[in-house]
Write a protein that holds these residues in place. Structure first.
Motif, PDB file in Angstrom:
ATOM      1  N   VAL A 168       0.831  -1.212   0.000  1.00 42.67           N
ATOM      2  CA  VAL A 168       0.000   0.000   0.000  1.00 42.67           C
ATOM      3  C   VAL A 168       0.861   1.256   0.000  1.00 42.67           C
ATOM      4  N   HIS A 169       2.074   1.166   0.528  1.00 44.38           N
ATOM      5  CA  HIS A 169       3.003   2.299   0.420  1.00 44.38           C
ATOM      6  C   HIS A 169       3.289   2.588  -1.057  1.00 44.38           C
ATOM      7  N   LEU A 170       3.593   1.543  -1.814  1.00 47.51           N
ATOM      8  CA  LEU A 170       3.836   1.719  -3.247  1.00 47.51           C
ATOM      9  C   LEU A 170       2.582   2.195  -3.968  1.00 47.51           C
ATOM     10  N   LEU A 171       1.429   1.642  -3.587  1.00 48.60           N
ATOM     11  CA  LEU A 171       0.180   2.035  -4.224  1.00 48.60           C
ATOM     12  C   LEU A 171      -0.116   3.511  -3.986  1.00 48.60           C
ATOM     13  N   ASP A 172       0.011   3.965  -2.743  1.00 45.35           N
ATOM     14  CA  ASP A 172      -0.286   5.355  -2.422  1.00 45.35           C
ATOM     15  C   ASP A 172       0.558   6.307  -3.260  1.00 45.35           C
ATOM     16  N   GLY A 243      -1.699 -11.511 -18.662  1.00 40.86           N
ATOM     17  CA  GLY A 243      -1.685 -10.081 -18.926  1.00 40.86           C
ATOM     18  C   GLY A 243      -2.924  -9.604 -19.667  1.00 40.86           C
ATOM     19  N   GLU A 244      -3.474 -10.492 -20.518  1.00 40.02           N
ATOM     20  CA  GLU A 244      -4.655 -10.109 -21.308  1.00 40.02           C
ATOM     21  C   GLU A 244      -5.891  -9.885 -20.435  1.00 40.02           C
ATOM     22  N   TRP A 245      -5.880 -10.423 -19.213  1.00 41.35           N
ATOM     23  CA  TRP A 245      -7.029 -10.255 -18.319  1.00 41.35           C
ATOM     24  C   TRP A 245      -7.110  -8.834 -17.744  1.00 41.35           C
ATOM     25  N   ILE A 246      -5.989  -8.148 -17.714  1.00 37.27           N
ATOM     26  CA  ILE A 246      -5.878  -6.903 -16.955  1.00 37.27           C
ATOM     27  C   ILE A 246      -6.619  -5.760 -17.642  1.00 37.27           C
ATOM     28  N   LYS A 247      -7.312  -4.990 -16.843  1.00 37.68           N
ATOM     29  CA  LYS A 247      -8.044  -3.821 -17.343  1.00 37.68           C
ATOM     30  C   LYS A 247      -7.049  -2.773 -17.832  1.00 37.68           C
ATOM     31  N   PRO A 248      -7.251  -2.190 -19.017  1.00 40.36           N
ATOM     32  CA  PRO A 248      -6.330  -1.148 -19.489  1.00 40.36           C
ATOM     33  C   PRO A 248      -6.222  -0.005 -18.478  1.00 40.36           C
ATOM     34  N   GLY A 249      -4.991   0.355 -18.145  1.00 42.48           N
ATOM     35  CA  GLY A 249      -4.769   1.459 -17.218  1.00 42.48           C
ATOM     36  C   GLY A 249      -4.765   1.084 -15.751  1.00 42.48           C
ATOM     37  N   ALA A 250      -4.853  -0.208 -15.435  1.00 39.29           N
ATOM     38  CA  ALA A 250      -4.873  -0.632 -14.034  1.00 39.29           C
ATOM     39  C   ALA A 250      -3.490  -0.481 -13.396  1.00 39.29           C
ATOM     40  N   ILE A 251      -3.481  -0.301 -12.080  1.00 41.27           N
ATOM     41  CA  ILE A 251      -2.254  -0.362 -11.295  1.00 41.27           C
ATOM     42  C   ILE A 251      -2.138  -1.786 -10.758  1.00 41.27           C
ATOM     43  N   VAL A 252      -1.007  -2.436 -11.007  1.00 39.77           N
ATOM     44  CA  VAL A 252      -0.844  -3.855 -10.665  1.00 39.77           C
ATOM     45  C   VAL A 252       0.293  -4.019  -9.662  1.00 39.77           C
ATOM     46  N   LEU A 253      -0.028  -4.627  -8.518  1.00 41.61           N
ATOM     47  CA  LEU A 253       0.962  -4.958  -7.498  1.00 41.61           C
ATOM     48  C   LEU A 253       1.131  -6.473  -7.500  1.00 41.61           C
ATOM     49  N   ASP A 254       2.268  -6.935  -7.987  1.00 39.87           N
ATOM     50  CA  ASP A 254       2.538  -8.371  -8.110  1.00 39.87           C
ATOM     51  C   ASP A 254       3.389  -8.804  -6.915  1.00 39.87           C
ATOM     52  N   VAL A 255       2.763  -9.502  -5.966  1.00 40.44           N
ATOM     53  CA  VAL A 255       3.435  -9.903  -4.735  1.00 40.44           C
ATOM     54  C   VAL A 255       4.186 -11.224  -4.909  1.00 40.44           C
ATOM     55  N   PRO A 295      12.090  -9.632  -9.946  1.00 43.18           N
ATOM     56  CA  PRO A 295      12.271  -9.026  -8.622  1.00 43.18           C
ATOM     57  C   PRO A 295      12.363  -7.503  -8.707  1.00 43.18           C
ATOM     58  N   GLY A 296      12.475  -6.851  -7.539  1.00 49.95           N
ATOM     59  CA  GLY A 296      12.695  -5.410  -7.492  1.00 49.95           C
ATOM     60  C   GLY A 296      11.460  -4.581  -7.254  1.00 49.95           C
ATOM     61  N   GLY A 297      10.321  -5.224  -7.003  1.00 48.51           N
ATOM     62  CA  GLY A 297       9.093  -4.480  -6.768  1.00 48.51           C
ATOM     63  C   GLY A 297       8.705  -4.488  -5.303  1.00 48.51           C
ATOM     64  N   VAL A 298       7.778  -5.381  -4.954  1.00 49.09           N
ATOM     65  CA  VAL A 298       7.288  -5.462  -3.580  1.00 49.09           C
ATOM     66  C   VAL A 298       8.362  -5.987  -2.628  1.00 49.09           C
ATOM     67  N   GLY A 299       9.210  -6.901  -3.091  1.00 51.30           N
ATOM     68  CA  GLY A 299      10.188  -7.553  -2.231  1.00 51.30           C
ATOM     69  C   GLY A 299      11.019  -6.609  -1.379  1.00 51.30           C
ATOM     70  N   PRO A 300      11.684  -5.617  -1.971  1.00 50.81           N
ATOM     71  CA  PRO A 300      12.524  -4.725  -1.160  1.00 50.81           C
ATOM     72  C   PRO A 300      11.745  -3.952  -0.095  1.00 50.81           C
ATOM     73  N   MET A 301      10.448  -3.767  -0.309  1.00 46.02           N
ATOM     74  CA  MET A 301       9.654  -3.001   0.647  1.00 46.02           C
ATOM     75  C   MET A 301       9.401  -3.769   1.932  1.00 46.02           C
ATOM     76  N   THR A 302       9.476  -5.096   1.890  1.00 44.48           N
ATOM     77  CA  THR A 302       9.140  -5.889   3.073  1.00 44.48           C
ATOM     78  C   THR A 302      10.092  -5.602   4.224  1.00 44.48           C
TER      79      THR A 302
END
Length: 320
Positions: A168-172, A243-255, A295-302
């Motif tokens: 949620v930090h990244l999302l905000d 990827g084809e499922w995703i709504k155009p313009g969505a914000i995606v957090l891949d944990v 890697p490099g997304g949510v992982g470092p935030m933990t």
């Protein structure tokens, strides 16, 4: 806002960077560095008042991955200016030995945060041991009291699990840079674990998002995913979400952090592997507005949020 102005704004944020597709990559490493710098500065101010956050990490056994994680956590705590201690117990240590150590740490005024590295060796009751940790020192946010405080929306007192807090930090910050509102947005969380999925739902609700929680057995999962303005993938299956499922313009957090076979062999002749998330990233890059890489997304935030929890626990302990 023109494209040049938009790019300048994104560059100033330090959170988003370009990808090979149309989506921005959410840079968890850069975000974590910003968080840790802020924690170090606040720790220096607290130290001037005679308060030094203390983190104790408990490792039972000799699991190589756990050893790496524990060393990283202890090293980061020291870099933040914390009092950092590590307790290594042998794999044959009984529950009574672990409980006795936790009781000692619960009573130690120099320790504000206690982290029990999971998983424990077979035969240990992790639930019983976690419940023995003082909830005010439970910086992993796993104690039932902290889970309950989060469930009722009492974020003033709850210590929140580190990975959801990092998400949620990244999302905000991503939403702010993109000019999006989390409040009122439709958020879909795929995954219902106590460690990630359920806490993220509560944090999104606290931000006034409309939340749907889905999982591997949900009917029409592609349709549910396709309705999400915000997608959190935390199901633990490599590239399950197309990827084809995703709504155009969505914000995606891949944990997801999943290791799968790669081409070739290592110098020692072992088959190569690579890390992928729960989202099929390549196709997602052409649909999403922004996505966390793996890697490099949510992982470092933990680890960064573990330090944030320890700092917060120290402040709460002395009434700040």
């Amino acid at each position: 806002m023109g494209s040049d102005e938009k790019t300048a704004t994104l560059d100033e944020s330090g959170i988003l960077r370009p990808s090979e597709g149309s989506a921005w990559l959410i840079d968890g490493k850069r975000a974590s560095e910003n968080v840790l710098a802020s924690i170090s500065e606040e720790t220096r101010k607290l130290a001037a008042q005679g308060v030094k956050p203390g983190l104790a990490v408990i490792l039972v056994g000799e699991d190589p991955a756990s050893q790496v994680y524990v060393k990283s956590k202890s090293r980061t705590a020291l870099a933040c200016g914390f009092h950092s201690v590590q307790h290594d117990l042998p794999a044959h240590a009984g529950e009574d030995d672990i409980l006795a150590l936790i009781a000692k740490l619960n009573a130690d005024p120099a320790i504000h945060g206690i982290l029990l590295q999971l998983p424990l060796p077979n035969g240990r009751d992790a639930t019983r041991i976690i419940e023995s940790i003082d909830p005010a020192k439970d910086v992993d946010g796993l104690h039932p009291l902290n889970a309950g405080l989060l469930a009722i929306g009492d974020l003033e007192r709850a210590l929140v699990p580190c990975t959801p807090a990092g998400c949620v930090h990244l999302l905000d910050r991503t939403a702010a840079v993109l000019g999006r509102e989390v409040a009122g947005a439709h958020a879909v969380v795929v995954g219902r674990s106590n460690l990630v999925g359920k806490p993220i739902v509560q944090l999104l609700l606290a931000r006034n998002a409309t939340v749907t929680i889905a999982h591997s057995k949900s009917r029409d999962l592609p349709g549910i995913v396709g309705s999400a303005d915000i997608l959190v993938a935390a199901v633990g299956r490599p590239q399950m979400i197309q990827g084809e499922w995703i709504k155009p313009g969505a914000i995606v957090l891949d944990v997801g952090i999943n290791r799968i076979p790669a081409e070739g062999t290592t110098e020692t002749g072992e088959p190569k592997t690579r890390l992928v998330g729960d989202v099929a990233r390549q196709a997602a890059l052409s649909k999403a507005a922004a996505i966390t890489p793996v890697p490099g997304g949510v992982g470092p935030m933990t680890i960064a949020m573990l330090m944030a929890n320890t700092l917060r626990a120290a402040k709460m302990r002395v009434g700040l």
